[in-house]
Scaffold this motif. Structure first.
Motif, PDB file in Angstrom:
ATOM      1  N   SER A   1       4.698 -32.868  50.455  1.00 20.56           N
ATOM      2  CA  SER A   1       4.123 -32.438  49.167  1.00 20.56           C
ATOM      3  C   SER A   1       3.062 -31.355  49.405  1.00 20.56           C
ATOM      4  O   SER A   1       2.908 -30.437  48.596  1.00 20.56           O
ATOM      5  N   GLY A   2       2.375 -31.446  50.531  1.00 19.41           N
ATOM      6  CA  GLY A   2       1.424 -30.390  50.885  1.00 19.41           C
ATOM      7  C   GLY A   2       2.150 -29.085  51.187  1.00 19.41           C
ATOM      8  O   GLY A   2       1.673 -28.001  50.837  1.00 19.41           O
ATOM      9  N   THR A   3       3.319 -29.197  51.818  1.00 19.11           N
ATOM     10  CA  THR A   3       4.105 -27.995  52.106  1.00 19.11           C
ATOM     11  C   THR A   3       4.573 -27.350  50.796  1.00 19.11           C
ATOM     12  O   THR A   3       4.501 -26.124  50.639  1.00 19.11           O
TER      13      THR A   3
ATOM     14  N   VAL B   1       8.291 -37.824  40.115  1.00 19.02           N
ATOM     15  CA  VAL B   1       8.427 -39.178  39.577  1.00 19.02           C
ATOM     16  C   VAL B   1       9.347 -39.989  40.490  1.00 19.02           C
ATOM     17  O   VAL B   1       9.026 -41.109  40.906  1.00 19.02           O
ATOM     18  N   VAL B   2      10.493 -39.373  40.856  1.00 16.23           N
ATOM     19  CA  VAL B   2      11.441 -40.062  41.740  1.00 16.23           C
ATOM     20  C   VAL B   2      10.765 -40.391  43.072  1.00 16.23           C
ATOM     21  O   VAL B   2      10.836 -41.523  43.575  1.00 16.23           O
ATOM     22  N   LEU B   3      10.058 -39.402  43.636  1.00  6.84           N
ATOM     23  CA  LEU B   3       9.415 -39.593  44.941  1.00  6.84           C
ATOM     24  C   LEU B   3       8.361 -40.698  44.870  1.00  6.84           C
ATOM     25  O   LEU B   3       8.226 -41.512  45.790  1.00  6.84           O
ATOM     26  N   ALA B   4       7.629 -40.743  43.757  1.00  7.39           N
ATOM     27  CA  ALA B   4       6.599 -41.783  43.605  1.00  7.39           C
ATOM     28  C   ALA B   4       7.260 -43.155  43.567  1.00  7.39           C
ATOM     29  O   ALA B   4       6.782 -44.102  44.214  1.00  7.39           O
TER      30      ALA B   4
ATOM     31  N   THR C   1       1.910 -30.392  40.843  1.00  2.63           N
ATOM     32  CA  THR C   1       2.107 -30.490  42.292  1.00  2.63           C
ATOM     33  C   THR C   1       0.825 -30.962  42.973  1.00  2.63           C
ATOM     34  O   THR C   1       0.840 -31.872  43.806  1.00  2.63           O
ATOM     35  N   MET C   2      -0.302 -30.358  42.600  1.00  2.79           N
ATOM     36  CA  MET C   2      -1.564 -30.724  43.238  1.00  2.79           C
ATOM     37  C   MET C   2      -1.968 -32.151  42.882  1.00  2.79           C
ATOM     38  O   MET C   2      -2.449 -32.903  43.741  1.00  2.79           O
ATOM     39  N   ALA C   3      -1.758 -32.533  41.615  1.00  6.22           N
ATOM     40  CA  ALA C   3      -2.141 -33.885  41.192  1.00  6.22           C
ATOM     41  C   ALA C   3      -1.345 -34.928  41.978  1.00  6.22           C
ATOM     42  O   ALA C   3      -1.857 -35.994  42.321  1.00  6.22           O
ATOM     43  N   PHE C   4      -0.087 -34.593  42.266  1.00  4.71           N
ATOM     44  CA  PHE C   4       0.755 -35.503  43.041  1.00  4.71           C
ATOM     45  C   PHE C   4       0.297 -35.521  44.503  1.00  4.71           C
ATOM     46  O   PHE C   4       0.068 -36.573  45.096  1.00  4.71           O
TER      47      PHE C   4
END
Ligand code: HEB
Length: 441
Positions: free
Chosen positions: A68-70, A415-418, A14-17
């Motif tokens: 993603s921060g949330t 992956v999908v979001l990226a 999560t953090m890496a993303f």
């Protein structure tokens, strides 16, 4: 895999993303501000076009940074209840102030984005400065919680109970300024190189001398100069961080350097990897005395080795590779920007050779990789602790179980979001090509 490793993997993913988008969210306002200032100074329309196009990219990336921060925030509470208990009681301040930083950023961002054409140049600069300030404050504040994990102060643990809490002492913990400045500087550096990458990529395809070629060359040089300056700052702040490890987290420095025996005149070892059996670093270039000198500005400085610590306190020794990767990329990018600057501004060349543009294209992804390596180094290097010498990662973690399906689910979702984000960026800029703003000539 055991549950704790899975919990770390889930949170780490999560953090890496998130960090990719957060980095761009911090850095792009500074780049937009620079282009605004250049436009005000030179009245060169190309910079106004940069501002316009970068804001669009910024808005798309911010749309991923916020959720993603949330998710990261929610996972922090759900996966690390033991950690959040201490954070909640001792260092709530950064999280509370962060809400205001975010508020300022969001407010001025909407003013800037929606009313940009009705604002004077100066008011635009004021609004985007406040956006940049809000974003920087968010990064600094969240790094504050990370710094506290490295140097926890402002409370005492008595029989498992937290007593004598001083939230401001916890806030201004010894690692705070060092960590926050390294994080901020490297974010600016990375955002600048990412924009330089895009510009260099476009230059590879543009007709040399055309209006588009010249536009992208200006964007490239702006990225290289700001990226280059901040990569030099990153070496200074990184050096400060290393001194900090020497003073406060010596086993992390020892693992990074593959140093087993405590010694003065400690050598700096470049490259290679640590062989724990033989307690040495294989295939490294050794510079005698340099580690002592870097750590304490004296060859007599004693640097502590791993054997000074019980083995269960050793961080994983492979963190040496993460550390060297980060430092290596930093040095490479300093050299690249110097080469680019000399070529364009001292030798006054109009076009860049293909290989040089190719190097600029990879500079952005490399800088982003260095950010990831830096975080991995800092956080894996803190193991076995979640809060150094106070709370182990095992004690911090949830005992709720069922992490494996969550890990698969979230990783798949990122992956999908990226892919979606990349497609949105691609199609947005395909539908709104540069030719809309600058006729090809
Ligand atoms: Fe860095 C981290 C050093 C570069 C990003 N770093 C870090 C650390 C150190 C360093 C020591 C740890 C800290 C702790 O843990 O506490 N760096 C350094 C040096 C250099 C560098 C010496 C030189 C060059 N970085 C860099 C770059 C980048 C980075 C280039 C990107 C881009 N880092 C980083 C990060 C991190 C780090 C992100 C995490 C955070 C902290 O600070 O911790």
């Amino acid at each position: 895999m055991d549950e704790i490793l899975l919990t770390r993997a889930l949170f780490g993913t999560t953090m890496a993303f998130h960090i990719i988008f957060a980095t761009m969210g911090v850095a792009l306002p500074l780049m937009i501000l620079s282009a605004e200032i250049l436009y005000l100074k030179t009245k060169d329309k190309d910079y106004a076009v940069m501002v316009k196009r970068w804001i669009k990219g910024f808005a798309i990336l911010l749309a991923v940074a916020i959720p993603s921060g949330t998710i990261a925030g929610v996972q922090l509470s759900l996966l690390w209840p033991g950690y959040m208990k201490i954070i909640g009681e001792v260092v709530p301040l950064p999280f509370q102030i962060e809400i205001f930083a975010f508020f300022i950023e969001a407010l001025f961002l909407s003013i800037y984005v929606y009313a940009a054409d009705r604002l004077s140049s100066l008011m635009r600069i004021v609004s985007v400065s406040l956006v940049a300030l809000g974003a920087a404050a968010s990064a600094v504040l969240i790094t504050n919680a990370h710094a506290f994990q490295n140097t926890p102060v402002g409370f005492r643990m008595v029989e498992g109970q937290i007593v004598d809490v001083d939230p401001w002492a916890a806030f201004f913990n010894p690692n705070f300024v060092v960590a926050a400045s390294h994080v901020l500087v490297t974010a600016y550096m990375t955002g600048a190189f990412v924009l330089a990458s895009v510009a260099a990529f476009k230059m590879l395809k543009a007709e040399p001398g055309s209006s588009h070629f010249i536009y992208y060359r200006k964007a490239l040089m702006l990225g290289l100069i700001i990226g280059g300056l901040f990569s030099i700052f990153s070496a200074f702040t990184g050096h400060e961080s290393a001194i900090h490890l020497h003073l406060y987290n010596p086993e992390k420095l020892a693992a990074a350097e593959g140093l087993f025996e405590t010694t003065s005149h400690a050598p700096l070892k470049i490259g290679g990897w640590t062989d724990p059996e033989r307690q040495e670093v294989k295939y490294a270039i050794e510079i005698p005395g340099l580690l002592s000198f870097l750590a304490g500005y004296s060859f007599d400085e004693v640097v502590r080795g791993l054997n000074d610590f019980p083995e269960e306190y050793w961080p994983p020794l492979f963190i040496r590779l993460l550390f060297n990767g980060m430092v290596g990329i930093g040095i490479l990018l300093i050299m690249l920007s110097v080469i680019g600057f000399i070529w364009r501004h001292i030798l006054k060349r109009e076009v860049f050779p293909k290989w040089m543009l190719g190097c600029f294209v990879v500079s952005g992804p490399l800088a982003m990789l260095a950010i990831e390596l830096g975080w991995l180094f800092a956080c894996i290097g803190r193991q076995p602790w979640a809060i150094y010498r106070v709370l182990s990662t095992a004690e911090a973690a949830t005992t709720a179980g069922h992490i494996a399906p969550l890990f698969v689910l979230f990783t798949g979702w990122y992956v999908v979001l990226a892919i979606i984000t990349a497609l949105v960026l691609y199609f947005y800029f395909k539908r709104h090509p540069l030719a809309e703003d600058i006729p090809i000539s």
